[in-house]
Design a protein around this motif. Structure first.
Motif: not given
Ligand SMILES: [Zn+2]
Ligand SMILES: [Zn+2]
Length: 132
Positions: A41, A43, A46, A49, A80-82, A90-92
């Protein structure tokens, strides 16, 4: 421009900026969420994005307090993770990208929780947990 999409292609996004903090996470939550030995992953800001399509297909699961893992409700791809603690990033998962992001994972983290059936065979640094 870096593009990404889910398996069914219902969700598509683009990133106008750089990815950073790329790593391989071996924690049990990442292993289950990816169905794999680990989650590669990175980062992204945001602000960099942008959704192209399918944002309405995104479904979130709060895997730990304040961490919301988003996936496609049709095909299950992690997208993705918020984070409630920091909405600016975000982490993706790199696996959902369609373009080369340029960066490469720099280390392995949470190797204390690593799958017993997987052997790390590269020379990247390994950390038992997530280094601060
Ligand atoms: Zn999908
Ligand atoms: Zn993890």
């Amino acid at each position: 421009m870096i593009r990404g999409s889910c398996l069914c292609r219902g969700i598509r996004y683009e990133i106008n900026g750089k990815l950073f903090q790329a790593l391989n996470c071996h924690c049990s939550m990442c292993r289950k969420a990816q169905g794999a030995a680990f989650r590669s992953r990175a980062r992204v800001l945001s602000a960099d994005f942008r959704w192209i399509s399918g944002e309405h297909l995104l479904t979130f699961f709060e895997s730990s307090p304040g961490n919301h893992r988003g996936f496609c409700r049709v095909c299950g791809s992690p997208i993705l993770t918020k984070f409630d603690s920091d909405t600016s990033v975000f982490s993706l998962p790199l696996g959902a990208l369609d373009d080369d992001p340029g960066i490469r994972p720099q280390c392995h983290v949470h190797v204390a929780s690593k799958a017993p059936w997987f052997t790390i065979s590269d020379n990247l640094p390994q950390f038992a947990e997530l280094p601060q």
